[in-house]
Design an enzyme around this catalytic site. Sequence first.
Site, short mmCIF file in Angstrom:
data_model
loop_
_atom_site.label_atom_id
_atom_site.label_comp_id
_atom_site.label_asym_id
_atom_site.label_seq_id
_atom_site.Cartn_x
_atom_site.Cartn_y
_atom_site.Cartn_z
N SER A 153 0.84 -1.21 0.00
CA SER A 153 0.00 0.00 0.00
C SER A 153 0.87 1.25 0.00
O SER A 153 1.94 1.28 0.63
CB SER A 153 -0.88 0.02 1.25
OG SER A 153 -1.47 1.30 1.39
N TYR A 166 -0.38 -0.55 9.88
CA TYR A 166 -0.67 -0.93 8.49
C TYR A 166 0.53 -0.61 7.59
O TYR A 166 0.94 -1.40 6.74
CB TYR A 166 -1.91 -0.14 8.06
CG TYR A 166 -2.48 -0.45 6.71
CD1 TYR A 166 -3.27 -1.58 6.51
CD2 TYR A 166 -2.28 0.42 5.64
CE1 TYR A 166 -3.84 -1.83 5.26
CE2 TYR A 166 -2.84 0.17 4.40
CZ TYR A 166 -3.62 -0.95 4.22
OH TYR A 166 -4.18 -1.19 2.99
N LYS A 170 2.62 -3.24 5.45
CA LYS A 170 2.61 -3.12 3.98
C LYS A 170 4.01 -2.92 3.43
O LYS A 170 4.33 -3.42 2.35
CB LYS A 170 1.70 -1.97 3.55
CG LYS A 170 0.20 -2.26 3.79
CD LYS A 170 -0.21 -3.57 3.15
CE LYS A 170 -1.69 -3.66 2.87
NZ LYS A 170 -2.09 -4.99 2.38
P1 NAI Z 1 -11.88 -5.61 1.78
O1 NAI Z 1 -12.10 -5.35 3.22
O2 NAI Z 1 -13.04 -5.61 0.87
O3 NAI Z 1 -11.10 -6.97 1.53
C1 NAI Z 1 -10.25 -7.59 2.48
C2 NAI Z 1 -10.74 -9.01 2.65
O4 NAI Z 1 -9.82 -9.71 3.51
C3 NAI Z 1 -12.11 -9.09 3.31
O5 NAI Z 1 -13.02 -9.81 2.50
C4 NAI Z 1 -11.83 -9.77 4.64
O6 NAI Z 1 -12.89 -10.61 5.09
C5 NAI Z 1 -10.57 -10.58 4.33
N1 NAI Z 1 -9.81 -10.92 5.54
C6 NAI Z 1 -9.51 -10.12 6.58
N2 NAI Z 1 -8.82 -10.78 7.52
C7 NAI Z 1 -8.67 -12.05 7.04
C8 NAI Z 1 -8.02 -13.20 7.55
N3 NAI Z 1 -7.40 -13.20 8.73
N4 NAI Z 1 -8.04 -14.34 6.79
C9 NAI Z 1 -8.68 -14.36 5.59
N5 NAI Z 1 -9.32 -13.29 5.07
C10 NAI Z 1 -9.31 -12.15 5.79
O7 NAI Z 1 -10.81 -4.49 1.30
P2 NAI Z 1 -9.98 -4.35 -0.05
O8 NAI Z 1 -9.85 -2.92 -0.32
O9 NAI Z 1 -10.50 -5.25 -1.11
O10 NAI Z 1 -8.54 -4.86 0.42
C11 NAI Z 1 -7.78 -5.87 -0.23
C12 NAI Z 1 -6.32 -5.63 0.04
O11 NAI Z 1 -5.90 -4.43 -0.63
C13 NAI Z 1 -5.98 -5.44 1.50
O12 NAI Z 1 -4.74 -6.06 1.78
C14 NAI Z 1 -5.82 -3.94 1.62
O13 NAI Z 1 -5.00 -3.57 2.71
C15 NAI Z 1 -5.20 -3.61 0.28
N6 NAI Z 1 -5.31 -2.22 -0.12
C16 NAI Z 1 -6.51 -1.71 -0.53
C17 NAI Z 1 -6.58 -0.41 -0.94
C18 NAI Z 1 -7.82 0.18 -1.51
O14 NAI Z 1 -7.76 1.33 -2.02
N7 NAI Z 1 -8.96 -0.51 -1.46
C19 NAI Z 1 -5.42 0.50 -0.85
C20 NAI Z 1 -4.21 -0.15 -0.47
C21 NAI Z 1 -4.18 -1.47 -0.10
#
Ligand code: NAI
Length: 298
Positions: A153, A166, A170
């Site tokens: 990130s 975070y 990251k």
């Molecule tokens: P999101 O919250 O929709 O997706 C994250 C998913 O990870 C969720 O479905 C959640 O249930 C799952 N999760 C959480 N803890 C878990 C665990 N212990 N075991 C298995 N699954 C688990 O959010 P998003 O945005 O789709 O995030 C995806 C990745 O992208 C994350 O790593 C986030 O930090 C990263 N990210 C997202 C950004 C954005 O602009 N949306 C920016 C920078 C990074």
Amino acid sequence: MTDLGFDGKVAIITGAGGGLGRQHALMMARRGALIVVNDLGGSVDGTGSDKGAAQLVVEEIQAAGGEAVANTDSVATPEGGAAIVQTAVDTFGKVDIVINNAGILRDKSFHNMGSDLFDPVLDVHLRGAFNVTQPAWKLMRDQGYGRIVSTSSAAGIFGNFGQANYGAAKMGLVGFTNVLAVEGAKYNIKANAIAPLALTRMTEDLLGALGDKLRPELVSPLVTYLSHESCESSGRVYSVGGGRVAEVFIAETPGYTNTADLTPEDLAAHWDQVTDQTGYKVPPSIAEETAMFLDALK
Ligand code: NAI
């Protein structure tokens, strides 16, 4: 150009029950990859669980003619990571691709950040990537093939208020990726990281009107390409969102050298030279960085 197909390659995608991971899963399944849709199904801060999230994505993939299996183990423990990899092996017989995407947020200014906020974030993002990738790595080495994409990130690479936990996790994934790229080179295992920006439940309060331009499916083409056997990239970091993809790199300035008499005062007098970015280099590994160093000492 011919389509980049996956022809039975097996991909584990963590946190694929929603947001970015779901889009990666749908895109790669459409192209013939067999997908382990992992998701614990908790809330954004990592509390709770909902075993249905991963299964719904599996049903979506199957309805479109693809193949997938759900897994609801947590990436945050070594046992969970091993069980996720075992699901791939039991269902599809191998692992070719690991996409470390699962994530949570526990934002707080550093002044107020205790280990109750720091540790769980490291456990999911950084240790989570280790817990899943390590058992998969053994299989990848044996088969002489692997692709790993970890989700970093800009909050860690460039810094963001309230995200010491975070950001550390990251940026840790960038170091993780760099070392896996070096160690994986002779086994045809390539590891890259992405820094995405997209409208998901994690960012819906932050992005406002900008969110319309940042559909999560616009991140998946990069993840899909980095997961493909034709992609030569390894040890690299890419910024991606809204249809734009760019490389992010860590560079070193030529610097200032005084082998005879380096003092704090001398440094203060030459600080502009230390930080002058003209002629910077981007060392691909510690070997090249050390060579730069030794060159300067000649
Ligand atoms: P999101 O919250 O929709 O997706 C994250 C998913 O990870 C969720 O479905 C959640 O249930 C799952 N999760 C959480 N803890 C878990 C665990 N212990 N075991 C298995 N699954 C688990 O959010 P998003 O945005 O789709 O995030 C995806 C990745 O992208 C994350 O790593 C986030 O930090 C990263 N990210 C997202 C950004 C954005 O602009 N949306 C920016 C920078 C990074």
